[in-house]
Design a protein around this motif. Structure first.
Motif, mmCIF file in Angstrom:
data_model
loop_
_atom_site.group_PDB
_atom_site.id
_atom_site.type_symbol
_atom_site.label_atom_id
_atom_site.label_comp_id
_atom_site.label_asym_id
_atom_site.label_seq_id
_atom_site.Cartn_x
_atom_site.Cartn_y
_atom_site.Cartn_z
ATOM 1 N N LEU A 102 0.817 -1.215 0.000
ATOM 2 C CA LEU A 102 0.000 0.000 0.000
ATOM 3 C C LEU A 102 0.848 1.262 0.000
ATOM 4 N N GLY A 103 2.105 1.148 0.361
ATOM 5 C CA GLY A 103 3.027 2.260 0.226
ATOM 6 C C GLY A 103 3.461 2.478 -1.213
ATOM 7 N N HIS A 104 3.361 1.431 -2.040
ATOM 8 C CA HIS A 104 3.699 1.512 -3.468
ATOM 9 C C HIS A 104 2.477 1.875 -4.306
ATOM 10 N N GLU A 105 1.331 1.298 -3.967
ATOM 11 C CA GLU A 105 0.087 1.528 -4.716
ATOM 12 C C GLU A 105 -0.642 2.699 -4.072
ATOM 13 N N LYS A 106 -0.646 3.824 -4.774
ATOM 14 C CA LYS A 106 -1.229 5.052 -4.222
ATOM 15 C C LYS A 106 -2.680 5.266 -4.625
ATOM 16 N N ALA A 107 -3.199 4.504 -5.593
ATOM 17 C CA ALA A 107 -4.565 4.701 -6.072
ATOM 18 C C ALA A 107 -5.572 4.418 -4.951
ATOM 19 N N ARG A 108 -6.516 5.319 -4.812
ATOM 20 C CA ARG A 108 -7.631 5.158 -3.899
ATOM 21 C C ARG A 108 -8.859 5.689 -4.613
ATOM 22 N N PRO A 109 -9.987 5.077 -4.495
ATOM 23 C CA PRO A 109 -10.186 3.864 -3.703
ATOM 24 C C PRO A 109 -9.526 2.655 -4.370
ATOM 25 N N LEU A 110 -9.251 1.663 -3.558
ATOM 26 C CA LEU A 110 -8.676 0.400 -3.994
ATOM 27 C C LEU A 110 -9.606 -0.689 -3.494
ATOM 28 N N TYR A 111 -9.893 -1.661 -4.355
ATOM 29 C CA TYR A 111 -10.885 -2.688 -4.025
ATOM 30 C C TYR A 111 -10.264 -4.077 -4.000
ATOM 31 N N ALA A 112 -10.870 -4.947 -3.203
ATOM 32 C CA ALA A 112 -10.509 -6.366 -3.173
ATOM 33 C C ALA A 112 -11.805 -7.165 -3.143
ATOM 34 N N HIS A 113 -11.827 -8.249 -3.890
ATOM 35 C CA HIS A 113 -12.992 -9.145 -3.940
ATOM 36 C C HIS A 113 -12.549 -10.484 -3.359
ATOM 37 N N VAL A 114 -13.248 -10.934 -2.320
ATOM 38 C CA VAL A 114 -12.817 -12.104 -1.558
ATOM 39 C C VAL A 114 -13.995 -13.057 -1.382
ATOM 40 N N ALA A 115 -13.719 -14.349 -1.521
ATOM 41 C CA ALA A 115 -14.750 -15.346 -1.226
ATOM 42 C C ALA A 115 -15.193 -15.181 0.230
ATOM 43 N N LYS A 116 -16.497 -15.225 0.442
ATOM 44 C CA LYS A 116 -17.063 -15.003 1.775
ATOM 45 C C LYS A 116 -16.482 -15.963 2.820
ATOM 46 N N HIS A 117 -16.133 -17.175 2.391
ATOM 47 C CA HIS A 117 -15.609 -18.163 3.335
ATOM 48 C C HIS A 117 -14.122 -17.955 3.658
ATOM 49 N N ASN A 118 -13.461 -17.014 2.978
ATOM 50 C CA ASN A 118 -12.030 -16.788 3.196
ATOM 51 C C ASN A 118 -11.836 -15.751 4.308
ATOM 52 N N ILE A 119 -12.163 -16.163 5.516
ATOM 53 C CA ILE A 119 -12.133 -15.284 6.681
ATOM 54 C C ILE A 119 -10.738 -14.717 6.917
ATOM 55 N N ALA A 120 -9.701 -15.515 6.712
ATOM 56 C CA ALA A 120 -8.330 -15.046 6.959
ATOM 57 C C ALA A 120 -7.977 -13.885 6.034
ATOM 58 N N SER A 121 -8.337 -13.984 4.773
ATOM 59 C CA SER A 121 -8.028 -12.912 3.825
ATOM 60 C C SER A 121 -8.840 -11.653 4.133
ATOM 61 N N ILE A 122 -10.082 -11.828 4.511
ATOM 62 C CA ILE A 122 -10.910 -10.682 4.894
ATOM 63 C C ILE A 122 -10.261 -9.959 6.082
ATOM 64 N N ARG A 123 -9.779 -10.740 7.030
ATOM 65 C CA ARG A 123 -9.141 -10.153 8.223
ATOM 66 C C ARG A 123 -7.862 -9.407 7.851
ATOM 67 N N VAL A 124 -7.058 -9.956 6.955
ATOM 68 C CA VAL A 124 -5.840 -9.277 6.496
ATOM 69 C C VAL A 124 -6.198 -7.910 5.917
ATOM 70 N N LEU A 125 -7.191 -7.895 5.044
ATOM 71 C CA LEU A 125 -7.597 -6.643 4.407
ATOM 72 C C LEU A 125 -8.105 -5.638 5.436
ATOM 73 N N GLU A 126 -8.901 -6.091 6.390
ATOM 74 C CA GLU A 126 -9.423 -5.196 7.420
ATOM 75 C C GLU A 126 -8.290 -4.624 8.282
ATOM 76 N N LYS A 127 -7.305 -5.438 8.618
ATOM 77 C CA LYS A 127 -6.160 -4.954 9.398
ATOM 78 C C LYS A 127 -5.426 -3.842 8.668
ATOM 79 N N CYS A 128 -5.517 -3.854 7.353
ATOM 80 C CA CYS A 128 -4.808 -2.870 6.526
ATOM 81 C C CYS A 128 -5.691 -1.698 6.110
ATOM 82 N N GLY A 129 -6.853 -1.567 6.731
ATOM 83 C CA GLY A 129 -7.687 -0.395 6.522
ATOM 84 C C GLY A 129 -8.837 -0.552 5.547
ATOM 85 N N PHE A 130 -8.991 -1.721 4.941
ATOM 86 C CA PHE A 130 -10.113 -1.953 4.035
ATOM 87 C C PHE A 130 -11.382 -2.161 4.850
#
Length: 165
Positions: A102-130
């Protein structure tokens, strides 16, 4: 936080490692994305490497390729995707790599699409401000059924989580 994680530009030498990582059945289930055969996979990545609008980084843990992270334009939005080799799961690699990316990618908004069952990936994104901004169902052609998908957004007003380390 995990130590020994670095980002660097992706090279063609990384592709065999990425290919093997995407073959893991647990990983493809979590991503809700089928593995590609070698020729299709390689052709896909050669297109990525040749596209200057795609930001692509290899994720290294103690010098070993642990995965990749990319951002790209799709359907009028800037999207993010990453793939971490299964042997590196649960070590904080994805969170660290995303924060750094996120220090390299300056574009905002930035989106991620995650399978609902992929709780770990959702948590990673949330920890990073998504934050979650939408829900959808997409057809998983491999199994012939719909799966839940969550869309997360990193807004322009979100602070860069790499600055808080």
């Amino acid at each position: 936080m995990v130590s020994g994680v670095q980002l660097r530009d992706v090279t063609e030498d990384d592709l065999p490692i990425f290919f093997e990582q995407q073959l893991d059945p647990d990983a493809t289930y979590m991503a809700a994305f089928p593995a590609r055969d070698r020729n299709t996979f390689t052709a896909h990545w050669i297109r990525i490497l040749g596209n200057p609008t795609i930001l692509k980084k290899a994720i290294l843990l103690e010098g070993q390729v642990a995965g990749n992270i990319v951002s790209f334009e799709q359907s009028g939005e800037r999207d993010l995707g990453y793939w971490i080799g299964k042997q590196y799961w649960g070590k904080g690699v994805a969170t660290w790599a995303l924060r750094e990316f996120l220090g390299h990618e300056k574009a905002r908004p930035l989106y991620a699409h995650v399978a609902k069952h992929n709780i770990a990936s959702i948590r990673v994104l949330e920890k990073c401000g998504f934050t979650i901004c939408g829900y959808d169902k997409v057809l998983d052609e491999e199994v012939g059924k719909e799966i839940g998908e969550i869309t997360l957004e990193l807004r322009a007003s979100a602070r860069n989580p790499s600055e808080s380390r």
